[in-house]
Design a protein around this motif. Structure first.
Motif, PDB file in Angstrom:
ATOM      1  N   LEU A  93       0.800  -1.219   0.000  1.00  0.00           N
ATOM      2  CA  LEU A  93       0.000   0.000   0.000  1.00  0.00           C
ATOM      3  C   LEU A  93       0.835   1.271   0.000  1.00  0.00           C
ATOM      4  O   LEU A  93       0.279   2.374   0.048  1.00  0.00           O
ATOM      5  CB  LEU A  93      -0.959  -0.001   1.205  1.00  0.00           C
ATOM      6  N   GLY A  94       2.147   1.140  -0.031  1.00  0.00           N
ATOM      7  CA  GLY A  94       3.009   2.306  -0.172  1.00  0.00           C
ATOM      8  C   GLY A  94       3.166   3.168   1.063  1.00  0.00           C
ATOM      9  O   GLY A  94       3.597   4.322   0.973  1.00  0.00           O
ATOM     10  N   TYR A  95       2.851   2.628   2.243  1.00  0.00           N
ATOM     11  CA  TYR A  95       3.088   3.385   3.472  1.00  0.00           C
ATOM     12  C   TYR A  95       4.595   3.518   3.717  1.00  0.00           C
ATOM     13  O   TYR A  95       5.353   2.601   3.431  1.00  0.00           O
ATOM     14  CB  TYR A  95       2.468   2.666   4.672  1.00  0.00           C
ATOM     15  N   ARG A  96       5.012   4.678   4.253  1.00  0.00           N
ATOM     16  CA  ARG A  96       6.404   4.833   4.672  1.00  0.00           C
ATOM     17  C   ARG A  96       6.627   4.059   5.963  1.00  0.00           C
ATOM     18  O   ARG A  96       5.685   3.795   6.711  1.00  0.00           O
ATOM     19  CB  ARG A  96       6.749   6.307   4.886  1.00  0.00           C
ATOM     20  N   ASP A  98       7.791   4.982   8.684  1.00  0.00           N
ATOM     21  CA  ASP A  98       7.437   5.722   9.884  1.00  0.00           C
ATOM     22  C   ASP A  98       5.929   5.823  10.084  1.00  0.00           C
ATOM     23  O   ASP A  98       5.475   6.333  11.106  1.00  0.00           O
ATOM     24  CB  ASP A  98       8.039   7.134   9.840  1.00  0.00           C
ATOM     25  N   GLU A  99       5.132   5.327   9.116  1.00  0.00           N
ATOM     26  CA  GLU A  99       3.677   5.402   9.200  1.00  0.00           C
ATOM     27  C   GLU A  99       3.014   4.079   9.582  1.00  0.00           C
ATOM     28  O   GLU A  99       1.863   4.065  10.013  1.00  0.00           O
ATOM     29  CB  GLU A  99       3.101   5.836   7.843  1.00  0.00           C
ATOM     30  N   VAL A 100       3.729   2.977   9.380  1.00  0.00           N
ATOM     31  CA  VAL A 100       3.058   1.678   9.466  1.00  0.00           C
ATOM     32  C   VAL A 100       2.679   1.272  10.887  1.00  0.00           C
ATOM     33  O   VAL A 100       1.696   0.551  11.087  1.00  0.00           O
ATOM     34  CB  VAL A 100       3.916   0.560   8.825  1.00  0.00           C
ATOM     35  N   HIS A 101       3.422   1.713  11.888  1.00  0.00           N
ATOM     36  CA  HIS A 101       3.181   1.228  13.253  1.00  0.00           C
ATOM     37  C   HIS A 101       1.783   1.586  13.740  1.00  0.00           C
ATOM     38  O   HIS A 101       1.024   0.714  14.192  1.00  0.00           O
ATOM     39  CB  HIS A 101       4.231   1.789  14.206  1.00  0.00           C
ATOM     40  N   ASP A 102       1.430   2.863  13.675  1.00  0.00           N
ATOM     41  CA  ASP A 102       0.139   3.299  14.202  1.00  0.00           C
ATOM     42  C   ASP A 102      -1.018   2.670  13.437  1.00  0.00           C
ATOM     43  O   ASP A 102      -2.051   2.315  14.033  1.00  0.00           O
ATOM     44  CB  ASP A 102       0.036   4.825  14.149  1.00  0.00           C
ATOM     45  N   GLU A 103      -0.865   2.516  12.125  1.00  0.00           N
ATOM     46  CA  GLU A 103      -1.927   1.913  11.320  1.00  0.00           C
ATOM     47  C   GLU A 103      -2.110   0.436  11.691  1.00  0.00           C
ATOM     48  O   GLU A 103      -3.234  -0.056  11.817  1.00  0.00           O
ATOM     49  CB  GLU A 103      -1.594   2.044   9.835  1.00  0.00           C
ATOM     50  N   ALA A 104      -0.988  -0.267  11.872  1.00  0.00           N
ATOM     51  CA  ALA A 104      -1.065  -1.680  12.261  1.00  0.00           C
ATOM     52  C   ALA A 104      -1.686  -1.839  13.644  1.00  0.00           C
ATOM     53  O   ALA A 104      -2.396  -2.819  13.908  1.00  0.00           O
ATOM     54  CB  ALA A 104       0.327  -2.308  12.225  1.00  0.00           C
ATOM     55  N   LEU A 171      12.796  10.043  13.871  1.00  0.00           N
ATOM     56  CA  LEU A 171      14.115   9.461  13.628  1.00  0.00           C
ATOM     57  C   LEU A 171      14.091   8.585  12.372  1.00  0.00           C
ATOM     58  O   LEU A 171      15.029   8.614  11.569  1.00  0.00           O
ATOM     59  CB  LEU A 171      14.555   8.658  14.852  1.00  0.00           C
ATOM     60  N   LEU A 172      13.013   7.844  12.182  1.00  0.00           N
ATOM     61  CA  LEU A 172      12.894   7.019  10.974  1.00  0.00           C
ATOM     62  C   LEU A 172      12.885   7.886   9.722  1.00  0.00           C
ATOM     63  O   LEU A 172      13.497   7.536   8.700  1.00  0.00           O
ATOM     64  CB  LEU A 172      11.626   6.170  11.040  1.00  0.00           C
ATOM     65  N   ARG A 173      12.186   9.014   9.787  1.00  0.00           N
ATOM     66  CA  ARG A 173      12.165   9.914   8.625  1.00  0.00           C
ATOM     67  C   ARG A 173      13.553  10.470   8.344  1.00  0.00           C
ATOM     68  O   ARG A 173      13.962  10.613   7.184  1.00  0.00           O
ATOM     69  CB  ARG A 173      11.158  11.042   8.860  1.00  0.00           C
ATOM     70  N   TYR A 174      14.302  10.784   9.399  1.00  0.00           N
ATOM     71  CA  TYR A 174      15.671  11.284   9.218  1.00  0.00           C
ATOM     72  C   TYR A 174      16.553  10.214   8.577  1.00  0.00           C
ATOM     73  O   TYR A 174      17.313  10.511   7.640  1.00  0.00           O
ATOM     74  CB  TYR A 174      16.245  11.706  10.571  1.00  0.00           C
ATOM     75  N   LEU A 175      16.455   8.992   9.059  1.00  0.00           N
ATOM     76  CA  LEU A 175      17.254   7.911   8.490  1.00  0.00           C
ATOM     77  C   LEU A 175      16.907   7.691   7.021  1.00  0.00           C
ATOM     78  O   LEU A 175      17.788   7.396   6.204  1.00  0.00           O
ATOM     79  CB  LEU A 175      17.033   6.619   9.281  1.00  0.00           C
ATOM     80  N   ASP A 176      15.631   7.837   6.688  1.00  0.00           N
ATOM     81  CA  ASP A 176      15.200   7.696   5.302  1.00  0.00           C
ATOM     82  C   ASP A 176      15.841   8.777   4.435  1.00  0.00           C
ATOM     83  O   ASP A 176      16.315   8.502   3.323  1.00  0.00           O
ATOM     84  CB  ASP A 176      13.676   7.782   5.237  1.00  0.00           C
TER      85      ASP A 176
END
Length: 237
Positions: A93-96, A98-104, A171-176
């Motif tokens: 579904l193309g989630y980044r 840093d987005e998948v945790h809350d959705e899951a 932090l995940l966005r920064y690493l990306d």
């Protein structure tokens, strides 16, 4: 084994207790559990009593909280759901990442066991999620790579990034943005003077680059330098 009546709160608690101890041997206490769940200490105390009555945890006043065999079985079942959903969200579904945790977190309580097993098959039965955390098998077996936090390694240590903590989305966005990702080759070069940043070389010799990393980032990156694995097998119900 007798089925245990559960709720989304019970499932969240055992999953968080497990996740805290997955990459370290140190058990969790009530204050740490409250912080991780974002609830009051009094709420944790009440729920821990319920978990103990259900036979899911061992706990004595003012001591740490540890999962029983039944609690670990339930926790690994929820971890499997969560990490498979994260993988699906990222891959299909193309989630980044840093987005998948809350959705899951929202989805894991709503889907059936049949859905999860079909989802796993659809994804090719992946062994890890987008952050490198291992996905337990349907039989409760989980394969943890032998890895250490980057910040704990000595200069000259080489390996590859095998896990990236998902606790901090920023932090995940920064690493990306910095293109620091799973399976990247990494070497610890040393530290800047006077307690400065950690200096690393990222990538293979042909396309490597040097980076300065803070201790917060170094604590979020886990490095594997062997192919040895530790198995944790949980008896099935």
């Amino acid at each position: 084994m007798k089925a245990i009546p559960t709720s989304s709160s019970v499932e969240d608690y055992v999953k968080v207790i497990y996740a805290y101890t997955e990459w370290q041997d140190k058990p969790i206490n009530s204050s740490q559990l409250a912080t991780r769940l974002g609830v009051a200490n009094s709420s944790v105390s009440e729920m821990v009593r319920k978990l103990k009555d259900l036979g899911l945890v061992n706990h004595q006043p003012y001591s740490s909280i540890e999962l029983t065999e039944q609690g670990l079985t339930l926790a690994l079942s929820m971890v499997r759901r969560h990490r498979l959903l994260e993988t699906y969200l990222a891959q299909e579904l193309g989630y980044r990442w840093d987005e998948v945790h809350d959705e899951a977190e929202l989805l894991e309580h709503a889907v059936s066991d049949t859905f999860i097993e079909r989802l796993s098959a659809k994804l090719g039965n992946p062994s890890r999620d987008p952050h490198g955390d291992p996905i337990p098998g349907p039989d409760g077996q989980i394969d943890l790579p032998v890895a250490h936090r980057l910040v704990e390694l000595d200069p000259g240590h080489r390996g590859e990034i095998t896990r990236i903590s998902d606790e901090n989305p920023e932090l995940l966005r920064y690493l990306d943005e910095e293109r620091i990702e799973l399976d990247a080759a990494i070497e610890v070069l040393g530290r800047k003077p006077f307690g400065g940043s950690l200096v690393i070389r990222l990538g293979d010799s042909e396309h490597s680059r040097e980076l300065d990393l803070s201790d917060e980032i170094g604590a979020a990156l886990w490095v594997r330098d062997t192919v040895t694995h530790k198995d944790c097998t949980v008896p099935t119900r």
